[in-house]
Design an enzyme around this catalytic site. Structure first.
Site, PDB file in Angstrom:
ATOM      1  N   CYS A   5       0.837  -1.198   0.000  1.00 14.29           N
ATOM      2  CA  CYS A   5       0.000   0.000   0.000  1.00 14.29           C
ATOM      3  C   CYS A   5       0.878   1.257   0.000  1.00 14.29           C
ATOM      4  O   CYS A   5       1.796   1.376   0.815  1.00 14.29           O
ATOM      5  CB  CYS A   5      -0.895  -0.038   1.231  1.00 14.29           C
ATOM      6  SG  CYS A   5      -1.673   1.521   1.654  1.00 14.29           S
ATOM      7  N   GLU A   6       0.570   2.178  -0.895  1.00 16.37           N
ATOM      8  CA  GLU A   6       1.383   3.389  -0.971  1.00 16.37           C
ATOM      9  C   GLU A   6       1.110   4.362   0.176  1.00 16.37           C
ATOM     10  O   GLU A   6       1.859   5.317   0.371  1.00 16.37           O
ATOM     11  CB  GLU A   6       1.159   4.094  -2.308  1.00 16.37           C
ATOM     12  CG  GLU A   6      -0.215   4.677  -2.509  1.00 16.37           C
ATOM     13  CD  GLU A   6      -0.371   5.336  -3.871  1.00 16.37           C
ATOM     14  OE1 GLU A   6      -1.096   6.345  -3.940  1.00 16.37           O
ATOM     15  OE2 GLU A   6       0.217   4.854  -4.857  1.00 16.37           O
ATOM     16  N   HIS A   7       0.050   4.119   0.925  1.00 18.97           N
ATOM     17  CA  HIS A   7      -0.276   5.023   2.033  1.00 18.97           C
ATOM     18  C   HIS A   7       0.411   4.628   3.340  1.00 18.97           C
ATOM     19  O   HIS A   7       0.753   5.501   4.140  1.00 18.97           O
ATOM     20  CB  HIS A   7      -1.793   5.049   2.251  1.00 18.97           C
ATOM     21  CG  HIS A   7      -2.554   5.524   1.058  1.00 18.97           C
ATOM     22  ND1 HIS A   7      -3.764   5.000   0.667  1.00 18.97           N
ATOM     23  CD2 HIS A   7      -2.246   6.467   0.134  1.00 18.97           C
ATOM     24  CE1 HIS A   7      -4.188   5.605  -0.416  1.00 18.97           C
ATOM     25  NE2 HIS A   7      -3.287   6.494  -0.768  1.00 18.97           N
ATOM     26  N   HIS A   8       0.591   3.319   3.563  1.00 21.09           N
ATOM     27  CA  HIS A   8       1.183   2.868   4.822  1.00 21.09           C
ATOM     28  C   HIS A   8       2.386   1.940   4.617  1.00 21.09           C
ATOM     29  O   HIS A   8       3.016   1.535   5.591  1.00 21.09           O
ATOM     30  CB  HIS A   8       0.135   2.134   5.669  1.00 21.09           C
ATOM     31  CG  HIS A   8      -1.049   2.984   6.016  1.00 21.09           C
ATOM     32  ND1 HIS A   8      -2.197   2.996   5.266  1.00 21.09           N
ATOM     33  CD2 HIS A   8      -1.237   3.865   7.029  1.00 21.09           C
ATOM     34  CE1 HIS A   8      -3.067   3.847   5.808  1.00 21.09           C
ATOM     35  NE2 HIS A   8      -2.508   4.385   6.869  1.00 21.09           N
ATOM     36  N   GLN A  65      -4.853  -0.470  -5.032  1.00 22.98           N
ATOM     37  CA  GLN A  65      -5.368  -1.582  -5.832  1.00 22.98           C
ATOM     38  C   GLN A  65      -6.077  -1.079  -7.085  1.00 22.98           C
ATOM     39  O   GLN A  65      -5.976  -1.697  -8.158  1.00 22.98           O
ATOM     40  CB  GLN A  65      -6.312  -2.437  -4.987  1.00 22.98           C
ATOM     41  CG  GLN A  65      -6.753  -3.723  -5.679  1.00 22.98           C
ATOM     42  CD  GLN A  65      -7.519  -4.639  -4.742  1.00 22.98           C
ATOM     43  OE1 GLN A  65      -7.200  -4.737  -3.558  1.00 22.98           O
ATOM     44  NE2 GLN A  65      -8.526  -5.313  -5.265  1.00 22.98           N
ATOM     45  N   HIS A 112      -5.869  -5.942   2.573  1.00 22.19           N
ATOM     46  CA  HIS A 112      -4.909  -4.870   2.799  1.00 22.19           C
ATOM     47  C   HIS A 112      -4.554  -4.833   4.283  1.00 22.19           C
ATOM     48  O   HIS A 112      -5.427  -4.614   5.128  1.00 22.19           O
ATOM     49  CB  HIS A 112      -5.493  -3.526   2.376  1.00 22.19           C
ATOM     50  CG  HIS A 112      -5.764  -3.419   0.907  1.00 22.19           C
ATOM     51  ND1 HIS A 112      -5.263  -2.403   0.128  1.00 22.19           N
ATOM     52  CD2 HIS A 112      -6.476  -4.211   0.064  1.00 22.19           C
ATOM     53  CE1 HIS A 112      -5.658  -2.561  -1.116  1.00 22.19           C
ATOM     54  NE2 HIS A 112      -6.411  -3.650  -1.187  1.00 22.19           N
ATOM     55  N   CYS A 156      -3.130  -2.605   5.855  1.00 25.58           N
ATOM     56  CA  CYS A 156      -3.398  -1.291   6.446  1.00 25.58           C
ATOM     57  C   CYS A 156      -4.805  -1.244   7.037  1.00 25.58           C
ATOM     58  O   CYS A 156      -5.113  -0.367   7.848  1.00 25.58           O
ATOM     59  CB  CYS A 156      -3.211  -0.174   5.422  1.00 25.58           C
ATOM     60  SG  CYS A 156      -4.260  -0.320   3.966  1.00 25.58           S
TER      61      CYS A 156
END
Length: 209
Positions: free
Chosen positions: A96-99, A137, A165, A167
């Site tokens: 995940c690019e956020h976490h 995704q 995910h 996250c």
């Protein structure tokens, strides 16, 4: 150095388009270990920065590969075959690019060739390339479809990804049984409901075995 300074430093580096050295990457891991509250110099952690950087080389190897090049070698000797070519149950591991935590699941992919086909392993390789990057995704699903459309110019492409995910499953809302499903259809899979249904039925038929 506090965590905000680390983030600011990484943001500045990205803006300058300069890739940090391996030594700088390992130093960043040491900083995160210390920020977490442990001692990066203790025996169990002394080699951790090196191990993390080597692991990241595997996790994010997709940045070093070109999916269009992978799809570039095709075959025209297909004896007039013009129906769906499908790969299902492809293991997918992304981040995940956020976490920067894991996305784990399965991908199913199909296309209808025009006058040429690609080696089936190349389709799985394209999924692997995009998965081995920081992702959402939704974006990954669209990128896979776009590459196949652009290079192979088929009559249609269908992709379905189902993944969990971390996250969401291991932090935050902590719902371990929730899966995210994304789909994208082009060409005959978008315009002909029967083709879309065949694709989905073939996935379900396999999963119900």
């Amino acid at each position: 150095m506090d965590m905000n300074a680390v983030v600011d430093s990484l943001s500045s580096t990205k803006t300058d388009s300069a890739r940090p050295s391996r030594e700088e990457a390992e130093a960043a891991v040491r900083t995160l270990i210390a920020w977490a509250g442990d001692n990066p110099d203790r025996e169990g952690l002394i080699e951790t920065p090196n191990r993390v950087v080597r692991a990241y080389e595997e996790f994010f190897a997709g940045y070093e590969e070109d999916p269009d090049e992978v799809l570039g070698k095709t075959f025209e000797e297909v004896e007039g075959y013009d129906d769906m070519v499908m790969l299902r149950d492809i293991t997918l591991e992304s981040h995940c690019e956020h976490h920067m935590v894991a996305i784990l699941g399965k991908a199913h992919i199909a296309y209808v060739p025009t006058n040429r086909v690609v080696g089936i392993s190349k389709l799985a390789r394209v999924i692997e390339i995009y998965a081995k990057r920081l992702q959402t995704q939704e974006t990954m699903t669209a990128q896979i479809v776009d590459s196949i459309n652009r290079v192979l110019k088929p009559k249609g492409v269908a992709v379905l990804i189902e993944a969990k995910h971390q996250c969401m499953t291991t932090r935050g809302i902590r719902k371990p049984d929730v899966a995210t499903i994304t789909t994208q259809f082009t060409g005959v899979f978008r315009d002909d409901l029967r083709m879309e249904q065949r694709f989905l039925q073939m996935i379900r038929g396999y999963q119900e075995r």
